[in-house]
Design a protein around this motif. Structure first.
Motif, PDB file in Angstrom:
ATOM      1  N   THR A 214      -9.193   4.202 -13.002  1.00 30.54           N
ATOM      2  CA  THR A 214      -8.369   4.989 -13.912  1.00 30.54           C
ATOM      3  C   THR A 214      -9.238   6.120 -14.432  1.00 30.54           C
ATOM      4  OG1 THR A 214      -6.974   3.120 -14.569  1.00 30.54           O
ATOM      5  CG2 THR A 214      -7.122   4.971 -16.105  1.00 30.54           C
ATOM      6  N   PRO A 237      -4.427  11.436  -7.225  1.00 29.72           N
ATOM      7  CA  PRO A 237      -3.764  10.324  -7.924  1.00 29.72           C
ATOM      8  C   PRO A 237      -2.953   9.466  -6.960  1.00 29.72           C
ATOM      9  CG  PRO A 237      -3.549  12.341  -9.187  1.00 29.72           C
ATOM     10  CD  PRO A 237      -4.128  12.737  -7.854  1.00 29.72           C
ATOM     11  N   SER A 238      -3.015   8.156  -7.184  1.00 34.11           N
ATOM     12  CA  SER A 238      -2.296   7.211  -6.331  1.00 34.11           C
ATOM     13  C   SER A 238      -2.118   5.915  -7.114  1.00 34.11           C
ATOM     14  CB  SER A 238      -3.082   6.941  -5.042  1.00 34.11           C
ATOM     15  OG  SER A 238      -4.276   6.216  -5.345  1.00 34.11           O
ATOM     16  N   ALA A 239      -1.570   4.898  -6.459  1.00 33.79           N
ATOM     17  CA  ALA A 239      -1.343   3.613  -7.119  1.00 33.79           C
ATOM     18  C   ALA A 239      -2.642   2.982  -7.596  1.00 33.79           C
ATOM     19  CB  ALA A 239      -0.618   2.667  -6.166  1.00 33.79           C
ATOM     20  N   THR A 241      -5.681   4.966  -7.851  1.00 30.58           N
ATOM     21  CA  THR A 241      -6.493   6.022  -8.466  1.00 30.58           C
ATOM     22  C   THR A 241      -5.598   6.783  -9.431  1.00 30.58           C
ATOM     23  OG1 THR A 241      -7.825   6.203  -6.453  1.00 30.58           O
ATOM     24  CG2 THR A 241      -7.956   8.036  -8.025  1.00 30.58           C
ATOM     25  N   ARG A 242      -5.718   6.444 -10.711  1.00 31.45           N
ATOM     26  CA  ARG A 242      -4.762   6.942 -11.695  1.00 31.45           C
ATOM     27  C   ARG A 242      -5.417   7.991 -12.589  1.00 31.45           C
ATOM     28  NH1 ARG A 242      -0.929   3.128 -10.885  1.00 31.45           N
ATOM     29  NH2 ARG A 242       0.353   3.662 -12.672  1.00 31.45           N
ATOM     30  N   TRP A 273       1.787   8.428 -11.010  1.00 33.45           N
ATOM     31  CA  TRP A 273       0.443   7.902 -11.314  1.00 33.45           C
ATOM     32  C   TRP A 273      -0.306   8.719 -12.367  1.00 33.45           C
ATOM     33  CZ3 TRP A 273       1.432   9.349  -5.981  1.00 33.45           C
ATOM     34  CH2 TRP A 273       2.152   8.356  -5.305  1.00 33.45           C
ATOM     35  N   HIS A 333       7.674   5.856 -13.138  1.00 34.57           N
ATOM     36  CA  HIS A 333       6.277   5.473 -13.337  1.00 34.57           C
ATOM     37  C   HIS A 333       6.003   4.183 -12.589  1.00 34.57           C
ATOM     38  CE1 HIS A 333       2.482   4.614 -15.390  1.00 34.57           C
ATOM     39  NE2 HIS A 333       2.931   3.384 -15.578  1.00 34.57           N
ATOM     40  N   ALA A 336       0.328   0.066 -13.142  1.00 35.57           N
ATOM     41  CA  ALA A 336      -0.916  -0.223 -12.442  1.00 35.57           C
ATOM     42  C   ALA A 336      -1.039  -1.702 -12.150  1.00 35.57           C
ATOM     43  CB  ALA A 336      -2.099   0.233 -13.293  1.00 35.57           C
ATOM     44  N   GLU A 341      -5.149  -0.845 -15.850  1.00 28.59           N
ATOM     45  CA  GLU A 341      -4.586   0.072 -16.822  1.00 28.59           C
ATOM     46  C   GLU A 341      -4.447  -0.658 -18.143  1.00 28.59           C
ATOM     47  OE1 GLU A 341      -1.497   3.439 -16.051  1.00 28.59           O
ATOM     48  OE2 GLU A 341      -0.382   1.595 -16.317  1.00 28.59           O
TER      49      GLU A 341
END
Length: 455
Positions: A214, A237-239, A241-242, A273, A333, A336, A341
């Motif tokens: 995160t 950003p990804s599931a 890598t937020r 994300w 949204h 995470a 998260e």
């Protein structure tokens, strides 16, 4: 196995089972505590704790999604359409709920509020009526809320939400938990699952994200408003890598948007994300003519949505007043994975208290001292009837040991067996000796009596 050893083994097994239950309960608790309030939006696009005003200034506009408001909803000329990301509408109170109102409808500046993809559910429909073509009105058929979806809604009861519908979907502590979540985001520091990042450049900024973490970007409102876009150098950003953007006011209530470049999916701009966190902002005004995307978390804010370009994502605020023509396009949204998260306050599953099996105190068998009676001496008098001499056996326990020996099961069994054998053998010998002595004396007495009879 001795009875004592069996009891110990059984107690250990029971404790092991209980401990296993506790571990399982902890795992369940961890899973329950991992719930993220941002995953409890029921897929509404805009959620406000109090009132919502939609395009009352006459600028028009639309939400390609849905709205949930705990207070009243007012409107000018406004539309609610299908979710932009193709996801289904919320199913609170109906199969497809596009408008959920915890209070009533404010017609004071109303023109038309069309629900094109779902139904409206309103807690307080007092004094409202429905026209033949399904318009929900107060006193003027030209000012209305209308569901254009399917067969529409044709009675006041069709538009009326059951008592407690809003509070059932968003409990009393829901927005408090969102405030707690917002506070947690603002306090994030670098750690195993968290990385602090900073933008470089001007106008079009650059961010280097750490993959699998995160990433937290702390920035003030002026710096956001002075830029137009962000390009990610490397990871995006990804599931897993937020990106969390904590925005501090710096004395300004206005915040411009930023376009996130590089998303291969058209019109998404990494919205699922990214979280924009406005912790503690009481007044927030979104402005700008560039793209903006993500989940906007402003649970303390009276939000003035004055944008002229679409916002993509979801919006959470205390209240909202849409004064600009910029549309709001729904992108859900994505919560995470557990541990990646921050989470709001959750009620953990109660831990199971294990009462251990009481320890067994072993009292050793007291050792026995055998004192032999002195053997009888002398010749019995012929005139006297002879009875066997009494043999005295004194059992005196030894001094109590300082600590009982419980080293091994084998030692415990052997010690018990040795002592029992000793006592038994001594008693058998003593009884046999006494019996033999008595029989001898009886035979002697009879012999003496026989001799005297012959004289």
């Amino acid at each position: 196995m001795s009875g004592f050893a069996g009891a110990i083994a059984g107690g250990a097994a029971l404790l092991a089972v209980a401990m296993g239950t506790t571990v399982a309960a902890s795992a369940t608790s961890g899973s329950t505590a991992c719930l993220n309030p941002l995953a409890e939006t029921h897929n509404f696009t805009v959620m406000v704790e109090d009132n919502a005003m939609l395009g009352a200034a006459g600028a028009g506009g639309e939400i390609e999604g849905s709205l949930a408001a705990g207070g009243n909803v007012g409107f000018g000329l406004y539309n609610l359409l299908d979710n932009a990301d193709g996801s289904p509408l919320p199913t609170v109170a109906s199969p497809a709920t596009q408008l959920l109102v915890g209070g009533t409808v404010d017609y004071s500046s109303g023109q038309r509020l069309d629900l094109n993809a779902g139904f409206g559910k309103i807690a307080d429909t007092t004094d409202l009526s429905v026209t033949a073509d399904g318009r929900l009105i107060l006193d003027d058929a030209n000012r209305y809320v209308k569901s254009q979806f399917g067969a529409g809604q044709h009675s006041v009861s069709d538009y009326t939400a059951a008592a407690g519908t809003f509070s059932g979907a968003f409990p009393a502590d829901y927005f408090d938990r969102l405030r707690s979540l917002s506070t947690q985001y603002s306090a994030l520091e670098a750690g195993d699952g968290t990385a602090m990042v900073a933008a470089t450049g001007s106008g079009e900024l650059h961010l280097v994200l750490q993959e699998g973490k995160t990433n937290v970007w702390n920035v003030n409102a002026a710096d956001v408003s002075a830029a137009t876009a962000v390009t990610f150098d490397g990871a995006t950003p990804s599931a897993t890598t937020r990106l969390v953007i904590n925005v501090s006011s710096g004395g300004s209530a206005d915040v411009g948007g930023l376009r996130f470049n590089g998303d291969p999916v058209s019109d998404r701009y990494f919205a699922p994300w990214v979280v924009w966190n406005f912790q503690g902002w009481e007044n927030l005004r979104l402005v700008g003519a560039t793209e903006m995307s993500g989940t906007l978390l402003a649970p303390d804010s009276a939000l003035d949505y004055n944008r002229n370009n679409p916002f993509r994502g979801q919006i959470i605020a205390e209240s909202i007043d849409i004064t600009g023509a910029g549309e709001i396009h729904h992108w859900s949204h994505e919560a995470a994975p557990c541990g990646d998260e921050p989470i709001g306050t959750a009620t953990p599953t109660p831990e199971i208290t294990v009462t251990p099996t009481p320890e067994v105190t072993v009292t050793p068998t007291p050792e026995v001292n055998v004192v032999r009676s002195p053997e009888a001496t002398g010749t019995p008098s012929p005139e006297t009837s002879v009875a066997p001499s009494a043999t005295v056996v004194a059992l005196s326990p030894e001094a109590a040991p300082t600590a009982p020996s419980t080293s091994t099961e084998q030692q415990l069994a052997a010690t018990g067996f040795d002592r029992l054998w000793l006592v038994t053998a001594a008693l058998v010998l003593l009884f046999g000796g006494a019996l033999a002595l008595a029989m001898t004396r009886i035979r002697q007495a009879r012999r003496t009596a026989g001799n005297e009879g012959r004289h």
